[in-house]
Scaffold this motif. Structure first.
Motif, PDB file in Angstrom:
ATOM      1  N   TYR A 307       0.834  -1.207   0.000  1.00  0.00           N
ATOM      2  CA  TYR A 307       0.000   0.000   0.000  1.00  0.00           C
ATOM      3  C   TYR A 307       0.866   1.253   0.000  1.00  0.00           C
ATOM      4  CZ  TYR A 307      -4.031  -2.957   0.834  1.00  0.00           C
ATOM      5  OH  TYR A 307      -5.015  -3.911   0.717  1.00  0.00           O
ATOM      6  N   ARG A 308       2.001   1.185   0.675  1.00  0.00           N
ATOM      7  CA  ARG A 308       2.927   2.320   0.651  1.00  0.00           C
ATOM      8  C   ARG A 308       3.408   2.572  -0.773  1.00  0.00           C
ATOM      9  NH1 ARG A 308       8.935   2.609   2.084  1.00  0.00           N
ATOM     10  NH2 ARG A 308       9.303   4.839   2.391  1.00  0.00           N
ATOM     11  N   SER A 309       3.706   1.504  -1.516  1.00  0.00           N
ATOM     12  CA  SER A 309       4.136   1.662  -2.906  1.00  0.00           C
ATOM     13  C   SER A 309       3.025   2.251  -3.770  1.00  0.00           C
ATOM     14  CB  SER A 309       4.573   0.311  -3.478  1.00  0.00           C
ATOM     15  OG  SER A 309       5.702  -0.198  -2.792  1.00  0.00           O
ATOM     16  N   ARG A 310       1.789   1.827  -3.529  1.00  0.00           N
ATOM     17  CA  ARG A 310       0.662   2.373  -4.292  1.00  0.00           C
ATOM     18  C   ARG A 310       0.511   3.862  -4.043  1.00  0.00           C
ATOM     19  NH1 ARG A 310      -4.744  -1.140  -3.917  1.00  0.00           N
ATOM     20  NH2 ARG A 310      -5.365   0.491  -5.401  1.00  0.00           N
ATOM     21  N   VAL A 311       0.614   4.256  -2.771  1.00  0.00           N
ATOM     22  CA  VAL A 311       0.485   5.677  -2.441  1.00  0.00           C
ATOM     23  C   VAL A 311       1.616   6.479  -3.060  1.00  0.00           C
ATOM     24  CG1 VAL A 311       0.557   7.353  -0.552  1.00  0.00           C
ATOM     25  CG2 VAL A 311      -0.867   5.307  -0.360  1.00  0.00           C
ATOM     26  N   GLN A 312       2.819   5.928  -3.046  1.00  0.00           N
ATOM     27  CA  GLN A 312       3.947   6.633  -3.653  1.00  0.00           C
ATOM     28  C   GLN A 312       3.721   6.853  -5.144  1.00  0.00           C
ATOM     29  OE1 GLN A 312       7.154   4.013  -2.417  1.00  0.00           O
ATOM     30  NE2 GLN A 312       7.769   5.409  -0.781  1.00  0.00           N
ATOM     31  N   ARG A 313       3.138   5.864  -5.821  1.00  0.00           N
ATOM     32  CA  ARG A 313       2.831   6.027  -7.245  1.00  0.00           C
ATOM     33  C   ARG A 313       1.732   7.072  -7.449  1.00  0.00           C
ATOM     34  NH1 ARG A 313       3.529   0.321  -7.104  1.00  0.00           N
ATOM     35  NH2 ARG A 313       1.250  -0.014  -7.042  1.00  0.00           N
TER      36      ARG A 313
END
Length: 332
Positions: A307-313
């Motif tokens: 989810y952290r990666s999704r938010v970063q994108r």
């Protein structure tokens, strides 16, 4: 019995046409993820004002007083005369919901969020009359108004689908003339300094743009000459022309020619991310609001790494579109 029926009839007020037209309607009922709340839209027609007022409400699923929580914006209607539906999207934590009608296209939603556009808007009275062309528009649009009311008219320099038209000289054949007044409920117009008419025809789900070079389309039917050049550059105009011909022939846009955008859900997340960043929210808080209990409260960088990666994108995309709204795929 006759006297009783007569007395009841006299005591019962007659229902008028105005009463029927002004009947409230409820639509878009959607339950929150935690099952506690229902959001719904109330439409309230007004005969006196010739408009439909829209408002969003919430009520507890197990009862309780309902509350009006947001204005629904401008009402939009289909060619059949029915009110276009709009279902809300709840936050994952059930603390709020969003409704979106991007009638000005995603690029317009992003453009009106940028600091540059807001500076130009604030200084518009001191700028040349053609200053909106700096940001691809034919006229300024207040960044504070809702998307359903915006209806921007984009310059042909940024929108490759604009149909270039002129008035024909020959005698028109049966069904060849175009009468813009037949679509009066769906059109907006802007006239540039060269007296060219820029027409927007849209019901909110699709749009067609015409740039008319000779005279006016107002008040009369006209034989249109369509100017299409090139190979690659002709493709979007041919697609727009197919929509235009179907619309004028049928009076409505066929379902097969309405745009289908599979990326709309992601675009909404990107817009919400941009608004969260403007409000000073952290990436963790953005993840909690967008994805709810799936995001762990502690050690989220490790235990909720996906989810952290999704938010970063999402943050990267939001920052890109705020820096350059035209870098997105909106016109492709």
């Amino acid at each position: 019995m006759v006297m009783l029926a007569a007395a009841m009839a006299a005591a019962t007020p007659l229902v008028t046409v105005e009463d029927i037209v002004a009947t409230r309607d409820i639509s878009g009922v959607t339950i929150s993820p935690d099952g506690r709340w229902a959001a719904y839209r109330v439409s309230e027609p007004s005969v006196a004002e010739n408009r439909v007022a829209l408002g969003w409400h919430i009520v507890g699923v197990n009862g309780g007083d309902h509350r009006r929580v947001a204005d629904g914006g401008a009402a939009r209607f289909s060619f059949a005369g029915t009110l276009i539906e709009n279902a809300p999207i709840w936050d994952a934590d059930s603390k709020g919901f969003h409704f979106l009608a991007m009638q000005d296209g995603a690029v317009g939603v992003w453009l009106r969020r940028t600091p540059r556009y807001r500076r130009l808007w604030a200084a518009r009275d001191r700028l040349p009359i053609d200053a909106p062309i700096r940001v691809g528009l034919l006229a300024w649009i207040d960044p504070a108004i809702s998307a359903p009311e915006a209806r921007p008219i984009w310059s042909p320099d940024v929108d490759p689908k604009v149909l270039q038209t002129r008035a024909g000289r020959r005698a028109p054949g049966p069904g060849d003339n175009f009468d813009v007044l037949a679509l009066a409920d769906y059109v907006s117009i802007s006239v540039d300094q060269a007296n060219r008419e820029h027409w927007l025809i849209s019901d909110g789900r699709w749009l067609i743009r015409l740039m008319h070079h000779d005279g006016t389309l107002l008040g009369r039917s006209t034989l249109l000459v369509h100017e299409i050049e090139g190979v690659d550059s002709a493709a979007p105009k041919i697609a727009a022309l197919q929509q235009f011909l179907a619309l004028t022939a049928r009076g409505e846009m066929p379902a097969s020619l309405r745009p289908r955008e599979s990326r709309a859900a992601r675009w909404i997340l990107e817009l919400r991310t941009a608004d969260a960043l403007a409000a000073g929210a952290s990436q963790k808080r953005i993840a909690e609001v967008l994805f709810g209990e799936s995001v762990t409260a502690r050690r989220w960088r490790i235990e909720s790494a996906s989810y952290r990666s999704r938010v970063q994108r999402l943050v990267k995309a939001a920052q890109q579109y705020l820096a350059d709204p035209f870098s997105g795929p909106w016109f492709r």
